[in-house]
Motif scaffolding. Structure first.
Motif, PDB file in Angstrom:
ATOM      1  N   ALA A 163      53.828  37.483  43.092  1.00 62.11           N
ATOM      2  CA  ALA A 163      53.573  36.252  43.629  1.00 62.11           C
ATOM      3  C   ALA A 163      51.887  36.051  43.069  1.00 62.11           C
ATOM      4  O   ALA A 163      51.510  34.576  42.939  1.00 62.11           O
ATOM      5  N   TYR A 164      51.262  36.962  42.831  1.00 66.60           N
ATOM      6  CA  TYR A 164      49.787  36.631  42.197  1.00 66.60           C
ATOM      7  C   TYR A 164      49.866  36.155  40.791  1.00 66.60           C
ATOM      8  O   TYR A 164      49.300  35.031  40.374  1.00 66.60           O
ATOM      9  N   TYR A 165      51.126  36.777  39.909  1.00 62.78           N
ATOM     10  CA  TYR A 165      51.287  36.097  38.652  1.00 62.78           C
ATOM     11  C   TYR A 165      51.823  34.753  38.886  1.00 62.78           C
ATOM     12  O   TYR A 165      51.295  33.898  38.034  1.00 62.78           O
ATOM     13  N   ASN A 166      52.949  34.483  39.699  1.00 66.44           N
ATOM     14  CA  ASN A 166      53.346  32.972  39.924  1.00 66.44           C
ATOM     15  C   ASN A 166      52.016  32.109  40.252  1.00 66.44           C
ATOM     16  O   ASN A 166      51.948  30.830  39.797  1.00 66.44           O
ATOM     17  N   SER A 167      51.053  32.356  41.002  1.00 70.23           N
ATOM     18  CA  SER A 167      49.939  31.732  41.392  1.00 70.23           C
ATOM     19  C   SER A 167      49.144  31.524  40.373  1.00 70.23           C
ATOM     20  O   SER A 167      48.768  30.220  39.985  1.00 70.23           O
ATOM     21  N   MET A 168      49.024  32.518  39.492  1.00 71.83           N
ATOM     22  CA  MET A 168      48.039  32.414  38.457  1.00 71.83           C
ATOM     23  C   MET A 168      48.590  31.432  37.339  1.00 71.83           C
ATOM     24  O   MET A 168      47.863  30.717  36.527  1.00 71.83           O
ATOM     25  N   GLU A 169      49.847  31.677  36.925  1.00 74.33           N
ATOM     26  CA  GLU A 169      50.653  30.783  36.050  1.00 74.33           C
ATOM     27  C   GLU A 169      50.486  29.211  36.362  1.00 74.33           C
ATOM     28  O   GLU A 169      50.456  28.305  35.358  1.00 74.33           O
ATOM     29  N   LYS A 170      50.530  28.782  37.672  1.00 74.45           N
ATOM     30  CA  LYS A 170      50.333  27.464  37.911  1.00 74.45           C
ATOM     31  C   LYS A 170      48.853  26.979  37.410  1.00 74.45           C
ATOM     32  O   LYS A 170      48.776  25.600  37.227  1.00 74.45           O
ATOM     33  N   PHE A 171      47.964  27.591  37.097  1.00 74.47           N
ATOM     34  CA  PHE A 171      46.832  27.406  36.750  1.00 74.47           C
ATOM     35  C   PHE A 171      46.528  27.589  35.189  1.00 74.47           C
ATOM     36  O   PHE A 171      45.605  27.519  34.738  1.00 74.47           O
ATOM     37  N   GLY A 172      47.807  27.837  34.585  1.00 77.95           N
ATOM     38  CA  GLY A 172      47.733  28.181  33.164  1.00 77.95           C
ATOM     39  C   GLY A 172      47.149  29.624  32.636  1.00 77.95           C
ATOM     40  O   GLY A 172      46.789  29.772  31.659  1.00 77.95           O
ATOM     41  N   VAL A 173      47.275  30.433  33.702  1.00 78.34           N
ATOM     42  CA  VAL A 173      46.674  31.819  33.541  1.00 78.34           C
ATOM     43  C   VAL A 173      47.754  32.810  33.375  1.00 78.34           C
ATOM     44  O   VAL A 173      48.700  32.885  34.507  1.00 78.34           O
ATOM     45  N   TYR A 174      48.198  33.501  32.198  1.00 74.03           N
ATOM     46  CA  TYR A 174      49.378  34.125  32.327  1.00 74.03           C
ATOM     47  C   TYR A 174      49.047  35.526  31.927  1.00 74.03           C
ATOM     48  O   TYR A 174      47.802  35.942  31.904  1.00 74.03           O
ATOM     49  N   LYS A 175      50.106  36.513  32.123  1.00 76.87           N
ATOM     50  CA  LYS A 175      49.848  37.704  32.077  1.00 76.87           C
ATOM     51  C   LYS A 175      48.988  38.457  30.929  1.00 76.87           C
ATOM     52  O   LYS A 175      48.242  39.231  30.942  1.00 76.87           O
ATOM     53  N   ARG A 176      49.236  37.651  29.801  1.00 79.31           N
ATOM     54  CA  ARG A 176      48.413  37.979  28.523  1.00 79.31           C
ATOM     55  C   ARG A 176      47.109  37.887  28.882  1.00 79.31           C
ATOM     56  O   ARG A 176      45.947  38.536  28.418  1.00 79.31           O
ATOM     57  N   ASP A 177      46.710  36.694  29.418  1.00 77.86           N
ATOM     58  CA  ASP A 177      45.212  36.420  29.930  1.00 77.86           C
ATOM     59  C   ASP A 177      44.728  37.461  31.026  1.00 77.86           C
ATOM     60  O   ASP A 177      43.655  37.738  30.496  1.00 77.86           O
ATOM     61  N   ILE A 178      45.497  37.787  31.732  1.00 83.98           N
ATOM     62  CA  ILE A 178      45.138  38.744  32.670  1.00 83.98           C
ATOM     63  C   ILE A 178      44.825  40.047  32.079  1.00 83.98           C
ATOM     64  O   ILE A 178      43.958  40.696  32.473  1.00 83.98           O
ATOM     65  N   LEU A 179      45.654  40.469  31.318  1.00 89.78           N
ATOM     66  CA  LEU A 179      45.435  41.772  30.591  1.00 89.78           C
ATOM     67  C   LEU A 179      44.244  41.883  29.747  1.00 89.78           C
ATOM     68  O   LEU A 179      43.469  42.770  29.990  1.00 89.78           O
ATOM     69  N   VAL A 180      43.957  40.668  29.057  1.00 89.97           N
ATOM     70  CA  VAL A 180      42.370  40.588  28.518  1.00 89.97           C
ATOM     71  C   VAL A 180      41.340  40.816  29.404  1.00 89.97           C
ATOM     72  O   VAL A 180      40.433  41.374  29.136  1.00 89.97           O
ATOM     73  N   ASP A 181      41.464  40.078  30.426  1.00 91.03           N
ATOM     74  CA  ASP A 181      40.687  39.978  31.598  1.00 91.03           C
ATOM     75  C   ASP A 181      40.220  41.334  32.099  1.00 91.03           C
ATOM     76  O   ASP A 181      39.210  41.947  32.449  1.00 91.03           O
ATOM     77  N   ARG A 182      41.594  42.165  32.324  1.00 94.44           N
ATOM     78  CA  ARG A 182      41.272  43.568  33.017  1.00 94.44           C
ATOM     79  C   ARG A 182      40.670  44.464  32.052  1.00 94.44           C
ATOM     80  O   ARG A 182      39.876  45.249  32.398  1.00 94.44           O
ATOM     81  N   VAL A 183      41.023  44.241  30.405  1.00 94.48           N
ATOM     82  CA  VAL A 183      40.392  45.116  29.374  1.00 94.48           C
ATOM     83  C   VAL A 183      38.644  44.803  29.594  1.00 94.48           C
ATOM     84  O   VAL A 183      38.031  45.781  29.382  1.00 94.48           O
ATOM     85  N   GLU A 184      38.563  43.632  29.689  1.00 94.79           N
ATOM     86  CA  GLU A 184      37.201  43.179  29.622  1.00 94.79           C
ATOM     87  C   GLU A 184      36.543  43.887  30.903  1.00 94.79           C
ATOM     88  O   GLU A 184      35.218  44.547  30.771  1.00 94.79           O
ATOM     89  N   GLU A 185      36.986  44.004  32.150  1.00 89.98           N
ATOM     90  CA  GLU A 185      36.402  44.620  33.111  1.00 89.98           C
ATOM     91  C   GLU A 185      36.304  46.099  32.934  1.00 89.98           C
ATOM     92  O   GLU A 185      35.412  46.452  33.311  1.00 89.98           O
ATOM     93  N   ALA A 186      37.435  46.663  32.496  1.00 92.64           N
ATOM     94  CA  ALA A 186      37.330  48.063  31.981  1.00 92.64           C
ATOM     95  C   ALA A 186      36.323  48.356  31.191  1.00 92.64           C
ATOM     96  O   ALA A 186      35.545  49.446  31.437  1.00 92.64           O
TER      97      ALA A 186
END
Length: 214
Positions: free
Chosen positions: A20-43
Motif C-alpha cells: 500500500a505504501y509503495y502504491n501510494s508513493m508511485e502515484k506521486f512519481g516516487v518509485y522503489k528506486r527513489d525510496i532506496l536512495v532516500d533510505r540510504v541517505e537516512e542511514a
C-alpha cells in the motif's frame, strides 16, 4: 501452531502495508528506486549522528578521568546521559539499515520479475546486467554498514560497565579505576569512527551512482 499462524498473519500484514505504501508513493512519481536512495541517505545521516554521539561520549569520559574536583553525582549523571544517547543512536542506526534491506529486497524482487515482461532480448539482457550490478553494489554497501555497526556493542558494553561502576562507587578510587580503561575505550571509539567514515563514503558513492543512472 498458534505462534506460527500469528507470525504468518503479521508478515502478511506487513507485506500488505508495504504494498500500500509503495502504491501510494508511485502515484506521486516516487518509485522503489527513489525510496532506496532516500533510505540510504537516512542511514548515512544516522551514521554521522552515531559517530558524533560516540565522540561526545568519549569526550565526556575523558573529562571524568581528568577529574579534579566537583560533584561526582553530577559527573555520573552526565555519563549516564551520554550512554543513553549512545544506545539510542545505535538503535536508530540499526533500524535505518534494516529499512535499506527491506526496500532493496522489494526493489530487486520486482525488477527480477519484470525482466520477463521484455519482448526485446537485448533490453532484457541490459536490464538484467544493471540489476546484477545494482544488487552487488547495494549488498556491498549494506555489508559495510553492518561492519561499522558491529563495532558498536563492544564500545557500549565498556561504557555501560563504567557508568555502573561509577554509579555504585562515587569516590576518587572509582575515578582512578576508570582511568585504566580510558585508553582502551579511546582506541575502540577511534576504530568505530574510522569504520563509520568508510561506510559513509560508500553510501555517498552508492547514492551518486543511483542518481546518475536514473
Amino acid at each position: 501452531m498458534k505462534k506460527t499462524v500469528m507470525i504468518v498473519l503479521v508478515m502478511a500484514c506487513l507485506s500488505a502495508c508495504s504494498t500500500a505504501y509503495y502504491n501510494s508513493m508511485e502515484k506521486f512519481g516516487v518509485y522503489k528506486r527513489d525510496i532506496l536512495v532516500d533510505r540510504v541517505e537516512e542511514a548515512r545521516d544516522a551514521q554521522e549522528d552515531t559517530k558524533e554521539q560516540f565522540n561526545s561520549a568519549l569526550e565526556q569520559f575523558g573529562s571524568v578521568v581528568n577529574y579534579d574536583g566537583g560533584s561526582l553525582e553530577k559527573i555520573y549523571k552526565r555519563l549516564q546521559s551520554e550512554y543513553d544517547d549512545s544506545v539510542a543512536a545505535a538503535e536508530d542506526l540499526n533500524e535505518r539499515i534494516d529499512d535499506i534491506e527491506k526496500v532493496a529486497e522489494d526493489l530487486f524482487e520486482e525488477w527480477q520479475a519484470e525482466l520477463n515482461d521484455y519482448s526485446n532480448a537485448q533490453m532484457r539482457r541490459d536490464s538484467a546486467e544493471q540489476l546484477r550490478q545494482t544488487r552487488h553494489e547495494c549488498n556491498q554497501l549494506i555489508r559495510a554498514m553492518r561492519r561499522a555497526e558491529d563495532k558498536i556493542p563492544p564500545v557500549l558494553a565498556v561504557f555501560q560497565d563504567q557508568v555502573l561502576y561509577l554509579k555504585h562507587n562515587l569516590n576518587a578510587r572509582a575515578i582512578s579505576a576508570l582511568q585504566d580503561e580510558y585508553i582502551s575505550i579511546k582506541t575502540d571509539v577511534a576504530a568505530l569512527v574510522a569504520e563509520m567514515e568508510r561506510s559513509i563514503d560508500e553510501a555517498n558513492v552508492f547514492i551518486e551512482a543511483m542518481q546518475d543512472a536514473s
